[in-house]
Design a protein around this motif. Sequence first.
Motif, PDB file in Angstrom:
ATOM      1  N   ILE A  20       0.629  -1.339   0.124  1.00 21.23           N
ATOM      2  CA  ILE A  20       0.018  -0.184  -0.228  1.00 21.23           C
ATOM      3  C   ILE A  20       0.921   1.349   0.091  1.00 21.23           C
ATOM      4  CG2 ILE A  20      -1.385   1.279   1.800  1.00 21.23           C
ATOM      5  CD1 ILE A  20      -2.660  -1.699   2.412  1.00 21.23           C
ATOM      6  N   GLN A  21       0.500   2.045  -1.184  1.00 20.08           N
ATOM      7  CA  GLN A  21       1.230   3.651  -0.958  1.00 20.08           C
ATOM      8  C   GLN A  21       1.109   4.664   0.378  1.00 20.08           C
ATOM      9  OE1 GLN A  21       3.908   5.572  -1.334  1.00 20.08           O
ATOM     10  NE2 GLN A  21       4.080   4.970  -3.267  1.00 20.08           N
ATOM     11  N   GLY A  22       1.737   4.522   0.963  1.00 18.53           N
ATOM     12  CA  GLY A  22       1.898   5.211   2.150  1.00 18.53           C
ATOM     13  C   GLY A  22       1.981   7.223   2.258  1.00 18.53           C
ATOM     14  N   GLU A  23       2.831   7.071   0.959  1.00 17.07           N
ATOM     15  CA  GLU A  23       2.764   8.930   0.724  1.00 17.07           C
ATOM     16  C   GLU A  23       2.280   9.327  -0.469  1.00 17.07           C
ATOM     17  OE1 GLU A  23       7.457   8.190   2.453  1.00 17.07           O
ATOM     18  OE2 GLU A  23       7.187   8.857   0.759  1.00 17.07           O
ATOM     19  N   GLY A  24       2.150  10.979  -0.245  1.00 18.57           N
ATOM     20  CA  GLY A  24       1.636  11.514  -1.707  1.00 18.57           C
ATOM     21  C   GLY A  24      -0.107  11.604  -1.941  1.00 18.57           C
ATOM     22  N   LEU A  25      -0.119  11.353  -3.297  1.00 18.58           N
ATOM     23  CA  LEU A  25      -1.023  11.749  -3.961  1.00 18.58           C
ATOM     24  C   LEU A  25      -1.688  10.432  -4.225  1.00 18.58           C
ATOM     25  CD1 LEU A  25      -2.719  14.288  -5.566  1.00 18.58           C
ATOM     26  CD2 LEU A  25      -2.157  13.339  -7.494  1.00 18.58           C
ATOM     27  N   ASN A  26      -1.327   9.198  -3.759  1.00 18.52           N
ATOM     28  CA  ASN A  26      -1.662   7.990  -4.741  1.00 18.52           C
ATOM     29  C   ASN A  26      -1.503   7.172  -3.203  1.00 18.52           C
ATOM     30  OD1 ASN A  26      -1.087   8.024  -7.345  1.00 18.52           O
ATOM     31  ND2 ASN A  26       0.751   7.708  -7.463  1.00 18.52           N
ATOM     32  N   ARG A 246      -1.333  30.583   0.971  1.00 19.33           N
ATOM     33  CA  ARG A 246      -1.496  31.914   0.436  1.00 19.33           C
ATOM     34  C   ARG A 246      -1.156  31.765  -0.544  1.00 19.33           C
ATOM     35  NH1 ARG A 246       2.124  35.054   4.846  1.00 19.33           N
ATOM     36  NH2 ARG A 246       0.931  34.532   7.001  1.00 19.33           N
ATOM     37  N   TYR A 247      -0.469  31.233  -1.697  1.00 19.92           N
ATOM     38  CA  TYR A 247       0.063  30.353  -2.555  1.00 19.92           C
ATOM     39  C   TYR A 247      -0.780  29.625  -3.234  1.00 19.92           C
ATOM     40  CZ  TYR A 247       4.296  33.361  -0.712  1.00 19.92           C
ATOM     41  OH  TYR A 247       4.153  34.375  -0.041  1.00 19.92           O
ATOM     42  N   LEU A 248      -0.829  28.229  -2.588  1.00 19.46           N
ATOM     43  CA  LEU A 248      -1.487  27.787  -3.334  1.00 19.46           C
ATOM     44  C   LEU A 248      -2.559  26.718  -2.622  1.00 19.46           C
ATOM     45  CD1 LEU A 248       2.189  25.850  -2.455  1.00 19.46           C
ATOM     46  CD2 LEU A 248       1.405  26.463  -4.855  1.00 19.46           C
ATOM     47  N   LYS A 249      -3.684  26.326  -3.480  1.00 25.17           N
ATOM     48  CA  LYS A 249      -4.740  25.488  -2.884  1.00 25.17           C
ATOM     49  C   LYS A 249      -4.892  24.465  -2.734  1.00 25.17           C
ATOM     50  CE  LYS A 249      -7.262  27.854  -7.232  1.00 25.17           C
ATOM     51  NZ  LYS A 249      -7.964  27.578  -8.616  1.00 25.17           N
ATOM     52  N   GLN A 250      -3.924  23.698  -2.818  1.00 26.98           N
ATOM     53  CA  GLN A 250      -4.132  22.314  -1.360  1.00 26.98           C
ATOM     54  C   GLN A 250      -2.544  21.749  -1.114  1.00 26.98           C
ATOM     55  OE1 GLN A 250      -5.429  19.045  -3.946  1.00 26.98           O
ATOM     56  NE2 GLN A 250      -5.444  20.435  -6.375  1.00 26.98           N
ATOM     57  N   VAL A 251      -2.784  22.018  -0.375  1.00 24.77           N
ATOM     58  CA  VAL A 251      -1.262  22.169   0.535  1.00 24.77           C
ATOM     59  C   VAL A 251      -2.239  21.059   2.557  1.00 24.77           C
ATOM     60  CG1 VAL A 251       0.289  22.644   2.048  1.00 24.77           C
ATOM     61  CG2 VAL A 251      -0.700  24.063   0.211  1.00 24.77           C
ATOM     62  N   ARG A 252      -1.358  19.695   1.626  1.00 25.94           N
ATOM     63  CA  ARG A 252      -1.728  18.049   2.802  1.00 25.94           C
ATOM     64  C   ARG A 252      -0.687  18.788   3.435  1.00 25.94           C
ATOM     65  NH1 ARG A 252      -5.550  15.821  -2.282  1.00 25.94           N
ATOM     66  NH2 ARG A 252      -6.398  16.526  -2.713  1.00 25.94           N
ATOM     67  N   VAL A 253      -1.130  17.768   4.895  1.00 34.32           N
ATOM     68  CA  VAL A 253      -0.326  17.581   5.812  1.00 34.32           C
ATOM     69  C   VAL A 253      -0.494  15.584   6.363  1.00 34.32           C
ATOM     70  CG1 VAL A 253       0.919  17.694   7.988  1.00 34.32           C
ATOM     71  CG2 VAL A 253      -0.169  19.996   7.123  1.00 34.32           C
ATOM     72  N   VAL A 254       0.645  14.919   5.397  1.00 34.88           N
ATOM     73  CA  VAL A 254       0.537  13.762   6.164  1.00 34.88           C
ATOM     74  C   VAL A 254       1.289  13.218   6.085  1.00 34.88           C
ATOM     75  CG1 VAL A 254      -0.360  11.736   4.742  1.00 34.88           C
ATOM     76  CG2 VAL A 254      -1.397  13.757   3.909  1.00 34.88           C
ATOM     77  N   PRO A 255       1.526  12.187   7.157  1.00 32.41           N
ATOM     78  CA  PRO A 255       2.592  11.347   7.644  1.00 32.41           C
ATOM     79  C   PRO A 255       3.057  10.098   6.465  1.00 32.41           C
ATOM     80  CG  PRO A 255       1.307  11.071   9.337  1.00 32.41           C
ATOM     81  CD  PRO A 255       0.263  12.492   8.460  1.00 32.41           C
ATOM     82  N   GLN A 256       3.819   9.435   7.626  1.00 34.12           N
ATOM     83  CA  GLN A 256       4.101   8.157   6.597  1.00 34.12           C
ATOM     84  C   GLN A 256       2.790   7.048   6.797  1.00 34.12           C
ATOM     85  OE1 GLN A 256       8.931   8.156   7.409  1.00 34.12           O
ATOM     86  NE2 GLN A 256       8.640   7.815   4.991  1.00 34.12           N
ATOM     87  N   THR A 257       1.533   6.975   6.660  1.00 31.42           N
ATOM     88  CA  THR A 257       1.035   6.767   6.790  1.00 31.42           C
ATOM     89  C   THR A 257       1.086   4.603   6.317  1.00 31.42           C
ATOM     90  OG1 THR A 257      -0.166   6.235   4.562  1.00 31.42           O
ATOM     91  CG2 THR A 257      -0.662   7.734   6.223  1.00 31.42           C
ATOM     92  N   HIS A 258       2.228   4.297   5.758  1.00 32.55           N
ATOM     93  CA  HIS A 258       2.686   2.525   5.646  1.00 32.55           C
ATOM     94  C   HIS A 258       3.215   2.342   7.173  1.00 32.55           C
ATOM     95  CE1 HIS A 258       6.246   5.280   3.643  1.00 32.55           C
ATOM     96  NE2 HIS A 258       6.838   4.623   4.133  1.00 32.55           N
ATOM     97  N   LYS A 259       4.138   3.271   7.162  1.00 28.58           N
ATOM     98  CA  LYS A 259       4.773   3.223   8.347  1.00 28.58           C
ATOM     99  C   LYS A 259       3.703   2.607  10.075  1.00 28.58           C
ATOM    100  CE  LYS A 259       9.254   4.508   7.562  1.00 28.58           C
ATOM    101  NZ  LYS A 259      10.279   5.508   7.439  1.00 28.58           N
ATOM    102  N   MET A 260       2.572   3.503  10.351  1.00 31.21           N
ATOM    103  CA  MET A 260       1.776   3.302  11.204  1.00 31.21           C
ATOM    104  C   MET A 260       0.566   1.898  10.896  1.00 31.21           C
ATOM    105  SD  MET A 260       0.004   7.193  10.768  1.00 31.21           S
ATOM    106  CE  MET A 260       0.813   8.469  11.232  1.00 31.21           C
ATOM    107  N   ILE A 261       0.304   1.400   9.392  1.00 26.42           N
ATOM    108  CA  ILE A 261       0.260   0.003   9.313  1.00 26.42           C
ATOM    109  C   ILE A 261       1.223  -0.674   8.964  1.00 26.42           C
ATOM    110  CG2 ILE A 261      -2.121   1.248   8.556  1.00 26.42           C
ATOM    111  CD1 ILE A 261      -1.088   0.328   5.652  1.00 26.42           C
ATOM    112  N   GLY A 262       2.090  -0.730   9.404  1.00 28.40           N
ATOM    113  CA  GLY A 262       3.561  -1.447   9.118  1.00 28.40           C
ATOM    114  C   GLY A 262       3.384  -2.331   7.820  1.00 28.40           C
ATOM    115  N   GLN A 263       3.430  -1.691   7.058  1.00 33.98           N
ATOM    116  CA  GLN A 263       3.873  -1.585   5.667  1.00 33.98           C
ATOM    117  C   GLN A 263       5.243  -0.855   5.262  1.00 33.98           C
ATOM    118  OE1 GLN A 263       1.612  -3.262   2.695  1.00 33.98           O
ATOM    119  NE2 GLN A 263       0.777  -4.322   4.872  1.00 33.98           N
ATOM    120  N   LEU A 264       6.701  -2.261   5.575  1.00 34.42           N
ATOM    121  CA  LEU A 264       7.754  -1.151   5.545  1.00 34.42           C
ATOM    122  C   LEU A 264       8.548  -1.617   4.649  1.00 34.42           C
ATOM    123  CD1 LEU A 264       8.904  -1.464   9.649  1.00 34.42           C
ATOM    124  CD2 LEU A 264       7.772   0.712   8.104  1.00 34.42           C
TER     125      LEU A 264
END
Length: 264
Positions: A20-26, A246-264
């Motif tokens: 499972i992808q744990g970062e970014g848009l995907n 102030r400059y951008l429409k989409q700024v999301r804060v997302v940690p490395q979720t794959h590490k949270m679910i053990g997908q290392l």
Amino acid sequence: MTPQTSDKQIARLIEIFSAIQGEGLNIGTRQIFIRFALCDLRCNYCDSAHTWEIPATCKIEKTPGERDFETYSNPVSIETLLEWVERQNQPGLHDSISLTGGEPLLHARFLKAFLPQVRALTNLPIYLETGGHRPEQLKMILPYLDSVGMDIKLPSVSGEEHWQAHREFLKCCYDSEVEVFAKLIISNNTEQAELEKAAELIASFSPSIPVYLQPVTPLEIPNVDETVLLPPLPEKVLNWQALMKRYLKQVRVVPQTHKMIGQL
């Protein structure tokens, strides 16, 4: 031989696996990961330092998601890599193929030959994860990519500085109309002026380009009591997100979720 001058029909790999992808848009999607060896950067927060050099062997997952790895010798031919990807590609299971590393663009000649074939074989979209600092190599494979996740290296966090290369890289993506997003690793060391500079850079092409602020995962060094970098305080993250918006429409804060679910 360096990757830039190596035979275009072979590549140096670390591993191939399904996860499972744990970062970014995907984030949250299921991907076939092809992890390439070698990186020309030395980011302070890197959790994949084992990819910096070429190993004698690579690990190939036998059954998608089962972590039942088999070991094979490096380097690897296009024909062999296609066989391994086909073995992973169970019908309907994966959303895309992720090219990761290391720095995949160090293998641009190989990818230029490989990507049209793997697309024809799997009919899966191709996603590139990259340091975002090699625009000339990107140009070689842009026609075969569906999406690009590029890092913007904040010097205060990564120890690397590539502003001009990032600008040229983002311009290539924007001009080609490939789907692109930027990822910025943030830590307790992040300098606000660098975030503003990154926001201005991205917005100069389009304020609609998605940006992901990723708090650093604390990285421990063996035999050292202290961690190298620590994540920022929540109130800082909120302020930094507001600054960039102030400059951008989409700024999301997302940690490395794959590490949270053990997908290392």
